[in-house]
Motif scaffolding. Structure first.
Motif, PDB file in Angstrom:
ATOM      1  N   LYS A 185     -10.710   0.515  -4.913  1.00  0.00           N
ATOM      2  CA  LYS A 185      -9.666   0.564  -5.458  1.00  0.00           C
ATOM      3  C   LYS A 185      -8.499   1.396  -4.815  1.00  0.00           C
ATOM      4  O   LYS A 185      -7.340   1.157  -4.650  1.00  0.00           O
ATOM      5  N   ARG A 186      -8.930   2.783  -4.321  1.00  0.00           N
ATOM      6  CA  ARG A 186      -8.087   3.666  -3.491  1.00  0.00           C
ATOM      7  C   ARG A 186      -7.869   3.118  -2.307  1.00  0.00           C
ATOM      8  O   ARG A 186      -6.404   3.453  -1.844  1.00  0.00           O
ATOM      9  N   ALA A 187      -8.592   2.317  -1.621  1.00  0.00           N
ATOM     10  CA  ALA A 187      -8.280   1.923  -0.176  1.00  0.00           C
ATOM     11  C   ALA A 187      -7.297   0.720  -0.419  1.00  0.00           C
ATOM     12  O   ALA A 187      -6.343   0.586   0.436  1.00  0.00           O
ATOM     13  N   GLU A 188      -7.194  -0.041  -1.613  1.00  0.00           N
ATOM     14  CA  GLU A 188      -6.350  -1.056  -1.681  1.00  0.00           C
ATOM     15  C   GLU A 188      -5.226  -0.570  -1.946  1.00  0.00           C
ATOM     16  O   GLU A 188      -3.829  -1.038  -1.623  1.00  0.00           O
ATOM     17  N   THR A 191       0.083  16.635  -5.221  1.00  0.00           N
ATOM     18  CA  THR A 191      -0.784  16.207  -6.128  1.00  0.00           C
ATOM     19  C   THR A 191      -1.753  15.186  -5.471  1.00  0.00           C
ATOM     20  O   THR A 191      -0.983  14.017  -4.874  1.00  0.00           O
ATOM     21  N   ALA A 192      -2.782  15.172  -5.737  1.00  0.00           N
ATOM     22  CA  ALA A 192      -3.821  13.998  -5.366  1.00  0.00           C
ATOM     23  C   ALA A 192      -3.651  13.061  -6.450  1.00  0.00           C
ATOM     24  O   ALA A 192      -3.589  13.274  -7.666  1.00  0.00           O
ATOM     25  N   PRO A 193      -3.207  11.655  -6.091  1.00  0.00           N
ATOM     26  CA  PRO A 193      -2.619  10.939  -7.037  1.00  0.00           C
ATOM     27  C   PRO A 193      -3.737  10.235  -8.217  1.00  0.00           C
ATOM     28  O   PRO A 193      -3.052   9.770  -9.096  1.00  0.00           O
ATOM     29  N   TYR A 194      -5.042  10.333  -7.808  1.00  0.00           N
ATOM     30  CA  TYR A 194      -5.715   9.692  -8.647  1.00  0.00           C
ATOM     31  C   TYR A 194      -6.484  10.185  -9.772  1.00  0.00           C
ATOM     32  O   TYR A 194      -7.305   9.895 -10.530  1.00  0.00           O
ATOM     33  N   LEU A 234     -18.958   5.566  -8.051  1.00  0.00           N
ATOM     34  CA  LEU A 234     -19.038   3.843  -7.837  1.00  0.00           C
ATOM     35  C   LEU A 234     -18.261   3.615  -6.567  1.00  0.00           C
ATOM     36  O   LEU A 234     -17.090   4.203  -6.232  1.00  0.00           O
ATOM     37  N   SER A 235     -18.730   2.574  -5.810  1.00  0.00           N
ATOM     38  CA  SER A 235     -18.054   2.173  -4.518  1.00  0.00           C
ATOM     39  C   SER A 235     -16.933   1.241  -5.121  1.00  0.00           C
ATOM     40  O   SER A 235     -15.938   1.472  -4.327  1.00  0.00           O
ATOM     41  N   SER A 236     -16.667   0.994  -6.335  1.00  0.00           N
ATOM     42  CA  SER A 236     -15.554   0.193  -6.768  1.00  0.00           C
ATOM     43  C   SER A 236     -14.232   1.100  -6.800  1.00  0.00           C
ATOM     44  O   SER A 236     -13.140   0.541  -6.606  1.00  0.00           O
ATOM     45  N   THR A 237     -14.456   2.379  -7.130  1.00  0.00           N
ATOM     46  CA  THR A 237     -13.475   3.257  -7.101  1.00  0.00           C
ATOM     47  C   THR A 237     -12.843   3.591  -5.767  1.00  0.00           C
ATOM     48  O   THR A 237     -11.602   3.612  -5.623  1.00  0.00           O
ATOM     49  N   GLU A 241       0.807  -1.234  -0.154  1.00  0.00           N
ATOM     50  CA  GLU A 241      -0.017  -0.041  -0.034  1.00  0.00           C
ATOM     51  C   GLU A 241       0.838   1.310  -0.133  1.00  0.00           C
ATOM     52  O   GLU A 241       1.817   1.275   0.847  1.00  0.00           O
ATOM     53  N   ILE A 242       0.516   2.243  -0.945  1.00  0.00           N
ATOM     54  CA  ILE A 242       1.240   3.252  -1.014  1.00  0.00           C
ATOM     55  C   ILE A 242       0.806   4.533   0.165  1.00  0.00           C
ATOM     56  O   ILE A 242      -0.284   4.632   0.202  1.00  0.00           O
TER      57      ILE A 242
END
Length: 237
Positions: A137-140, A176-179, A131-134, A55-56
């Protein structure tokens, strides 16, 4: 008596034949199971061969992306939308942002995210969704890390430049916000609050007509398109 003997002998042959067929069937099943098990073992080996990344965090972001960038030197990415394709070239002199973008593309983060902000004659911004999937992904991948600014003196926002977005909170070092990223459309007169404050890490080399079309879609008061503009991304070279 002789007839009785022939009859009994026939029964023995019949059951013997059935037993042979049964054994043959069992052997075939066993062979098939062995083949299937071997296939499963091969698939399992392939899964284990995939690299696992940590995890970063803000503590490991620089060494992680520095190392990742050395092993993944690609600089071109294709963004696909229902309006068409956008080809982006990433700058080598912003190595952390380049490595981060390539990493997210290869981890399939951008797939099923949106161009979620559109402002005609200014910018279109991507990398988020409702979407909850986004969020999963960020959490992972790392939900709280930011990228150190890589602002190149003299580099300004121009037609087609690609920049990293920022979180609108106290951020004096312009991390920067990475996503999320945005593509600039113009005009230059509207860049005074962008230049020197947002890292420009790439440019569109094909598909600015697609960018223009996306910028003109109908949006709500928050600049979010009324119809979601899904994107997917892949590394070209």
């Amino acid at each position: 008596m002789r007839k009785l003997f022939v009859y009994c002998f026939g029964i023995v042959l019949f059951f013997g034949s059935c037993e042979d067929k049964k054994k043959a069937s069992q052997n075939e099943n066993e062979i098939q199971n062995e083949i299937q098990n071997e296939d499963e073992v091969e698939i399992e080996v392939e899964k284990k061969a995939e690299p696992e990344y940590p995890e970063i965090t803000n503590e490991n972001v620089v060494p992680f992306l520095t190392e990742y960038g050395k092993n993944n030197p690609e600089t071109k990415v294709l963004i696909t939308t229902r309006f068409g394709d956008i080809e982006i070239e990433l700058f080598k002199d912003t190595p952390l942002h380049r490595a981060n973008f390539i990493y997210l593309v290869k981890q399939q983060y951008f797939n099923e995210t949106f161009f979620h902000r559109v402002v005609p004659n200014f910018i279109i911004q991507a990398g988020n969704s409702d979407l909850s999937s986004t969020q999963k992904k960020r959490a992972e991948l790392g939900k709280e890390y930011l990228l150190p600014a890589e602002i190149i003196p003299g580099r300004v926002h121009e037609y087609g430049t690609v920049s990293g977005a920022k979180e609108y909170r106290e951020n004096p070092d312009h991390r920067t916000a990475p996503y999320e990223f945005f593509i600039f459309l113009g005009p230059k007169s509207s860049t005074t609050h962008l230049n020197g404050k947002y890292t420009i890490f790439g440019k569109v080399i094909k598909g600015m007509d697609v960018v223009e079309e996306i910028s003109k879609v109908k949006a709500d008061d928050g600049d979010w398109p009324l119809n979601n503009i899904y994107i997917s991304a892949k590394v070209l070279e």
